[in-house]
Write a protein that holds these residues in place. Structure first.
Motif, PDB file in Angstrom:
ATOM      1  N   GLN A  51     -15.954 -29.533   5.035  1.00  0.00           N
ATOM      2  CA  GLN A  51     -16.418 -30.305   6.274  1.00  0.00           C
ATOM      3  C   GLN A  51     -16.883 -29.022   7.413  1.00  0.00           C
ATOM      4  OE1 GLN A  51     -14.478 -31.727   4.627  1.00  0.00           O
ATOM      5  NE2 GLN A  51     -14.841 -34.122   4.987  1.00  0.00           N
ATOM      6  N   GLY A  52     -17.641 -28.247   7.945  1.00  0.00           N
ATOM      7  CA  GLY A  52     -17.799 -27.619   8.933  1.00  0.00           C
ATOM      8  C   GLY A  52     -17.928 -26.550   8.394  1.00  0.00           C
ATOM      9  N   GLN A  53     -18.443 -26.265   6.921  1.00  0.00           N
ATOM     10  CA  GLN A  53     -18.885 -24.518   6.509  1.00  0.00           C
ATOM     11  C   GLN A  53     -20.052 -24.145   6.320  1.00  0.00           C
ATOM     12  OE1 GLN A  53     -15.386 -22.934   6.266  1.00  0.00           O
ATOM     13  NE2 GLN A  53     -14.757 -25.023   7.179  1.00  0.00           N
ATOM     14  N   LYS A  54     -20.255 -23.600   6.287  1.00  0.00           N
ATOM     15  CA  LYS A  54     -21.191 -22.504   6.184  1.00  0.00           C
ATOM     16  C   LYS A  54     -23.205 -23.746   5.216  1.00  0.00           C
ATOM     17  CE  LYS A  54     -23.584 -18.233   5.612  1.00  0.00           C
ATOM     18  NZ  LYS A  54     -24.287 -17.145   5.742  1.00  0.00           N
ATOM     19  N   HIS A  55     -22.080 -24.401   4.434  1.00  0.00           N
ATOM     20  CA  HIS A  55     -22.902 -25.073   3.414  1.00  0.00           C
ATOM     21  C   HIS A  55     -21.845 -26.424   2.780  1.00  0.00           C
ATOM     22  CE1 HIS A  55     -22.168 -23.513  -0.290  1.00  0.00           C
ATOM     23  NE2 HIS A  55     -22.081 -22.643  -0.139  1.00  0.00           N
ATOM     24  N   GLY A  56     -22.208 -27.375   2.963  1.00  0.00           N
ATOM     25  CA  GLY A  56     -21.268 -28.302   2.022  1.00  0.00           C
ATOM     26  C   GLY A  56     -21.172 -28.600   0.842  1.00  0.00           C
ATOM     27  N   VAL A  57     -21.138 -29.764   0.118  1.00  0.00           N
ATOM     28  CA  VAL A  57     -21.198 -30.170  -1.258  1.00  0.00           C
ATOM     29  C   VAL A  57     -22.697 -30.057  -1.642  1.00  0.00           C
ATOM     30  CG1 VAL A  57     -20.815 -31.389  -2.965  1.00  0.00           C
ATOM     31  CG2 VAL A  57     -19.059 -30.815  -1.471  1.00  0.00           C
ATOM     32  N   VAL A  58     -23.116 -29.451  -2.391  1.00  0.00           N
ATOM     33  CA  VAL A  58     -25.016 -28.987  -2.924  1.00  0.00           C
ATOM     34  C   VAL A  58     -24.985 -29.643  -3.853  1.00  0.00           C
ATOM     35  CG1 VAL A  58     -25.470 -27.603  -0.652  1.00  0.00           C
ATOM     36  CG2 VAL A  58     -24.816 -26.788  -3.278  1.00  0.00           C
ATOM     37  N   TRP A  59     -27.052 -30.420  -4.439  1.00  0.00           N
ATOM     38  CA  TRP A  59     -27.475 -30.308  -5.836  1.00  0.00           C
ATOM     39  C   TRP A  59     -26.508 -29.122  -6.924  1.00  0.00           C
ATOM     40  CZ3 TRP A  59     -29.246 -34.702  -8.044  1.00  0.00           C
ATOM     41  CH2 TRP A  59     -29.816 -33.978  -9.475  1.00  0.00           C
ATOM     42  N   HIS A  60     -26.121 -29.555  -7.799  1.00  0.00           N
ATOM     43  CA  HIS A  60     -24.963 -29.036  -8.868  1.00  0.00           C
ATOM     44  C   HIS A  60     -26.805 -28.832  -9.770  1.00  0.00           C
ATOM     45  CE1 HIS A  60     -21.700 -28.896 -12.087  1.00  0.00           C
ATOM     46  NE2 HIS A  60     -21.708 -28.051 -10.900  1.00  0.00           N
ATOM     47  N   HIS A  61     -27.100 -27.076  -9.252  1.00  0.00           N
ATOM     48  CA  HIS A  61     -28.245 -26.217 -10.323  1.00  0.00           C
ATOM     49  C   HIS A  61     -27.815 -26.039 -11.369  1.00  0.00           C
ATOM     50  CE1 HIS A  61     -32.394 -25.501 -10.031  1.00  0.00           C
ATOM     51  NE2 HIS A  61     -32.018 -23.383 -10.656  1.00  0.00           N
ATOM     52  N   HIS A  62     -28.829 -26.421 -11.714  1.00  0.00           N
ATOM     53  CA  HIS A  62     -28.910 -26.002 -13.611  1.00  0.00           C
ATOM     54  C   HIS A  62     -29.592 -24.788 -14.285  1.00  0.00           C
ATOM     55  CE1 HIS A  62     -26.395 -29.376 -15.772  1.00  0.00           C
ATOM     56  NE2 HIS A  62     -26.516 -29.194 -14.565  1.00  0.00           N
ATOM     57  N   PHE A  63     -29.667 -24.005 -14.655  1.00  0.00           N
ATOM     58  CA  PHE A  63     -30.453 -22.711 -14.754  1.00  0.00           C
ATOM     59  C   PHE A  63     -31.069 -22.409 -15.826  1.00  0.00           C
ATOM     60  CE2 PHE A  63     -27.959 -21.706 -11.151  1.00  0.00           C
ATOM     61  CZ  PHE A  63     -28.414 -20.754 -10.187  1.00  0.00           C
ATOM     62  N   ASP A  64     -32.611 -21.902 -15.890  1.00  0.00           N
ATOM     63  CA  ASP A  64     -32.904 -21.742 -17.322  1.00  0.00           C
ATOM     64  C   ASP A  64     -32.877 -20.410 -17.523  1.00  0.00           C
ATOM     65  OD1 ASP A  64     -34.987 -20.843 -16.121  1.00  0.00           O
ATOM     66  OD2 ASP A  64     -36.707 -22.444 -16.108  1.00  0.00           O
ATOM     67  N   GLU A  65     -33.315 -19.327 -18.626  1.00  0.00           N
ATOM     68  CA  GLU A  65     -33.101 -17.752 -18.877  1.00  0.00           C
ATOM     69  C   GLU A  65     -34.147 -17.149 -17.507  1.00  0.00           C
ATOM     70  OE1 GLU A  65     -33.785 -14.335 -21.817  1.00  0.00           O
ATOM     71  OE2 GLU A  65     -34.003 -16.943 -22.857  1.00  0.00           O
ATOM     72  N   PRO A  66     -35.371 -17.907 -17.444  1.00  0.00           N
ATOM     73  CA  PRO A  66     -36.816 -17.800 -16.592  1.00  0.00           C
ATOM     74  C   PRO A  66     -35.345 -16.931 -14.889  1.00  0.00           C
ATOM     75  CG  PRO A  66     -37.925 -18.292 -18.069  1.00  0.00           C
ATOM     76  CD  PRO A  66     -36.537 -18.806 -17.785  1.00  0.00           C
ATOM     77  N   GLU A  67     -35.213 -18.015 -15.065  1.00  0.00           N
ATOM     78  CA  GLU A  67     -34.016 -18.328 -13.514  1.00  0.00           C
ATOM     79  C   GLU A  67     -33.218 -17.256 -12.886  1.00  0.00           C
ATOM     80  OE1 GLU A  67     -34.040 -22.274 -11.242  1.00  0.00           O
ATOM     81  OE2 GLU A  67     -33.597 -22.726 -13.222  1.00  0.00           O
ATOM     82  N   LEU A  68     -32.618 -16.962 -14.401  1.00  0.00           N
ATOM     83  CA  LEU A  68     -31.663 -16.320 -14.103  1.00  0.00           C
ATOM     84  C   LEU A  68     -31.824 -15.329 -14.446  1.00  0.00           C
ATOM     85  CD1 LEU A  68     -29.033 -17.873 -16.830  1.00  0.00           C
ATOM     86  CD2 LEU A  68     -28.464 -17.684 -14.501  1.00  0.00           C
ATOM     87  N   ARG A  69     -33.038 -14.589 -14.582  1.00  0.00           N
ATOM     88  CA  ARG A  69     -33.547 -13.421 -14.539  1.00  0.00           C
ATOM     89  C   ARG A  69     -34.372 -12.939 -13.579  1.00  0.00           C
ATOM     90  NH1 ARG A  69     -32.530 -10.387 -19.682  1.00  0.00           N
ATOM     91  NH2 ARG A  69     -32.349 -11.390 -21.132  1.00  0.00           N
TER      92      ARG A  69
END
Length: 259
Positions: free
Chosen positions: A169-187
């Motif tokens: 609470q009160g931080q730069k951001h809170g709990v967000v959607w747990h993103h799942h990455f594929d290979e192009p995204e990571l690159r």
């Protein structure tokens, strides 16, 4: 888990150690939580420890945990966001970030990567684990709260204890959607400024199922439960198997700052 270590966190360092130079004297852990990985790095012989976490309760616990170990200076274990590291340029020999980048809002992820690049020495590795966009990504227990918020509230009340919001609470951001990455995204995320040397697509269906079963134990802080220890052994066993990007629930990325 702000006040208690993730029971299996120490094992996350094991697959990373082969990529940390034997001559490394310093290590940065981004999203260091309560300092479990930093403590393991110290046991592996790394003496200069740097850590950052957005949760102030986690940092308090990390500093207390690490401060109790002879020879550890906790002055560089700090509360803050990974997109603004309070460390000098090109001073750290290796960096890790285990199960963290998926918690960072999309508009801040690139800044986190560039900040880690800035503080690493030329040739230093950045070792990351994060959820993968494999066939069973929909089983991710962390996103249950977003898909079914009312049901999540009921289940949380039944389980008791405190959830992941505690300390955010009160931080730069809170709990967000747990993103799942594929290979192009990571690159796209890492290259440039890093060069990705390796991606290991690990785990499949057992690891996310174990996370579901572990939920009530974390809510109630029953971290010494033999059932929880068994769940972690199953999870870590599956994480040793390469499933490829189609099936994997997690990916280990080894990126390196060019010389």
């Amino acid at each position: 888990m702000a006040d208690a270590p993730y029971a299996g966190a120490a094992a996350w360092l094991s697959p990373a150690l082969p990529y940390v130079p034997q001559t490394a004297r310093s290590l940065l852990d981004v999203g260091c939580d309560v300092g479990t990985v930093l403590a393991e790095a110290h046991r592996a012989g790394i003496r200069e420890l740097y850590g950052i976490d957005i949760n102030p309760r986690s940092i308090d616990a990390a500093r207390s945990r690490l401060g109790a170990i002879d020879g550890i200076d906790v002055s560089n274990v700090v509360h803050g966001s990974g997109d603004s590291l309070p460390f000098a340029d090109a001073t750290i020999d290796a960096a890790t970030s285990f199960e963290t980048i998926e918690h960072v809002p999309a508009d801040l992820r690139r800044a986190v990567v560039r900040e880690v690049w800035r503080v690493l020495r030329p040739g230093a590795p950045f070792i990351v684990t994060t959820p993968a966009a494999g066939l069973f990504a929909w089983l991710d227990a962390a996103n249950f709260r977003f898909r079914f918020p009312r049901l999540y509230e009921r289940v949380s009340r039944a389980a008791g204890g405190r959830g992941r919001e505690h300390g955010y609470q009160g931080q730069k951001h809170g709990v967000v959607w747990h993103h799942h990455f594929d290979e192009p995204e990571l690159r796209r995320l890492f290259e440039p400024p890093f060069v990705i040397e390796r991606m290991t697509w690990r785990g499949c269906v057992l690891a996310p199922l174990c996370a579901w079963l572990a939920f009530p134990f974390y809510r109630r802080r029953k971290l010494d439960s033999p059932i929880l220890r068994l769940l972690h052994r199953i999870e870590l066993w599956e994480m040793k198997i390469e499933f490829g990007p189609t099936l994997a629930c997690n990916v280990l990325v080894v990126a390196r700052k060019p010389v």
